[in-house]
Design a protein around this motif. Structure first.
Motif, PDB file in Angstrom:
ATOM      1  N   ALA A  56       0.888  -1.150   0.031  1.00  0.00           N
ATOM      2  CA  ALA A  56      -0.024  -0.133  -0.016  1.00  0.00           C
ATOM      3  C   ALA A  56       1.115   1.216   0.150  1.00  0.00           C
ATOM      4  O   ALA A  56       1.989   1.353   0.528  1.00  0.00           O
ATOM      5  CB  ALA A  56      -0.847   0.164   1.112  1.00  0.00           C
ATOM      6  N   ALA A  77      -4.352   0.946  -2.175  1.00  0.00           N
ATOM      7  CA  ALA A  77      -4.992   0.831  -0.839  1.00  0.00           C
ATOM      8  C   ALA A  77      -4.989  -0.385  -0.507  1.00  0.00           C
ATOM      9  O   ALA A  77      -5.029  -0.622   0.832  1.00  0.00           O
ATOM     10  CB  ALA A  77      -6.231   1.907  -0.946  1.00  0.00           C
ATOM     11  N   ASP A  78      -5.350  -1.131  -1.381  1.00  0.00           N
ATOM     12  CA  ASP A  78      -5.839  -2.544  -0.906  1.00  0.00           C
ATOM     13  C   ASP A  78      -4.915  -3.529  -1.867  1.00  0.00           C
ATOM     14  O   ASP A  78      -5.118  -3.657  -3.040  1.00  0.00           O
ATOM     15  CB  ASP A  78      -7.181  -2.825  -1.426  1.00  0.00           C
ATOM     16  CG  ASP A  78      -7.615  -4.304  -0.954  1.00  0.00           C
ATOM     17  OD1 ASP A  78      -6.939  -5.092  -0.612  1.00  0.00           O
ATOM     18  OD2 ASP A  78      -8.883  -4.436  -0.951  1.00  0.00           O
ATOM     19  N   VAL A  79      -3.799  -4.292  -1.266  1.00  0.00           N
ATOM     20  CA  VAL A  79      -2.862  -4.956  -2.015  1.00  0.00           C
ATOM     21  C   VAL A  79      -3.517  -6.387  -2.204  1.00  0.00           C
ATOM     22  O   VAL A  79      -2.577  -7.128  -2.956  1.00  0.00           O
ATOM     23  CB  VAL A  79      -1.595  -5.147  -1.102  1.00  0.00           C
ATOM     24  CG1 VAL A  79      -0.770  -3.875  -0.709  1.00  0.00           C
ATOM     25  CG2 VAL A  79      -1.755  -5.947   0.239  1.00  0.00           C
ATOM     26  N   THR A  80      -4.627  -6.557  -1.890  1.00  0.00           N
ATOM     27  CA  THR A  80      -5.398  -7.982  -2.400  1.00  0.00           C
ATOM     28  C   THR A  80      -6.057  -7.661  -3.742  1.00  0.00           C
ATOM     29  O   THR A  80      -6.329  -8.628  -4.446  1.00  0.00           O
ATOM     30  CB  THR A  80      -6.353  -8.348  -1.498  1.00  0.00           C
ATOM     31  OG1 THR A  80      -7.448  -7.435  -1.444  1.00  0.00           O
ATOM     32  CG2 THR A  80      -5.807  -8.560  -0.046  1.00  0.00           C
ATOM     33  N   GLN A  81      -6.135  -6.470  -4.458  1.00  0.00           N
ATOM     34  CA  GLN A  81      -6.568  -6.146  -5.572  1.00  0.00           C
ATOM     35  C   GLN A  81      -5.603  -5.970  -6.758  1.00  0.00           C
ATOM     36  O   GLN A  81      -4.446  -5.946  -6.341  1.00  0.00           O
ATOM     37  CB  GLN A  81      -7.681  -5.079  -5.593  1.00  0.00           C
ATOM     38  CG  GLN A  81      -8.777  -5.085  -4.604  1.00  0.00           C
ATOM     39  CD  GLN A  81      -9.950  -3.946  -4.602  1.00  0.00           C
ATOM     40  OE1 GLN A  81      -9.604  -3.037  -5.671  1.00  0.00           O
ATOM     41  NE2 GLN A  81     -10.454  -3.629  -3.547  1.00  0.00           N
ATOM     42  N   TYR A 109      -4.458  -3.578  -9.757  1.00  0.00           N
ATOM     43  CA  TYR A 109      -4.354  -2.359 -10.329  1.00  0.00           C
ATOM     44  C   TYR A 109      -3.630  -2.376 -11.582  1.00  0.00           C
ATOM     45  O   TYR A 109      -2.349  -2.771 -11.782  1.00  0.00           O
ATOM     46  CB  TYR A 109      -3.482  -1.488  -9.198  1.00  0.00           C
ATOM     47  CG  TYR A 109      -4.285  -1.295  -7.867  1.00  0.00           C
ATOM     48  CD1 TYR A 109      -4.842  -0.119  -7.821  1.00  0.00           C
ATOM     49  CD2 TYR A 109      -4.045  -2.345  -7.043  1.00  0.00           C
ATOM     50  CE1 TYR A 109      -5.474   0.064  -6.421  1.00  0.00           C
ATOM     51  CE2 TYR A 109      -4.653  -2.015  -5.789  1.00  0.00           C
ATOM     52  CZ  TYR A 109      -5.350  -0.933  -5.494  1.00  0.00           C
ATOM     53  OH  TYR A 109      -6.148  -0.824  -4.223  1.00  0.00           O
TER      54      TYR A 109
END
Length: 117
Positions: free
Chosen positions: A58, A94-98, A100
């Motif tokens: 993040a 913001a969300d490292v599980t998504q 980009y």
């Protein structure tokens, strides 16, 4: 875990931006830190994600595209200085599980981006 990727679309020619140099920076309190430099392939993409797994953190990032050099290589006659030269896209993860996906849609006179997945 998520990943960061990009691609370049040359809307002047309506095709992938091949051979565009891309620099990826982490933006930190002390300034910017170069994470990697890549060239786009025949499909206007990098051969692998720019960041993935534990390397995707993040924070704030910048992608810098050498669009002016690319358009020079395409044989465009451009003014000096160029209107579009180095394109910097600043964004946050913001969300490292998504995933980009941060592409560049570019011509010598305009550019845009969006968040893909």
């Amino acid at each position: 875990m998520g990943k960061l990727s990009t691609h370049v679309l040359d809307i002047t020619l309506g095709q992938a931006g091949v051979g565009v140099q891309i620099e990826l920076y982490a933006v930190e309190a002390g300034g910017k830190r170069l994470l990697k430099t890549e060239l786009t392939n025949h499909d206007g993409r990098c051969n692998a994600p720019l960041l993935e797994g534990a390397d995707l953190k993040a924070g704030l990032y910048e992608l810098v595209f050498a669009a002016g050099d690319y358009f020079d290589a395409q044989g465009h006659t451009l003014p000096s200085p160029k209107f579009i030269d180095r394109v910097t896209l600043a964004f946050g993860i913001a969300d490292v599980t998504q995933n980009y996906h941060v592409p560049l849609v570019v011509s010598p006179w305009a550019y845009s981006t969006y968040r893909g997945s």
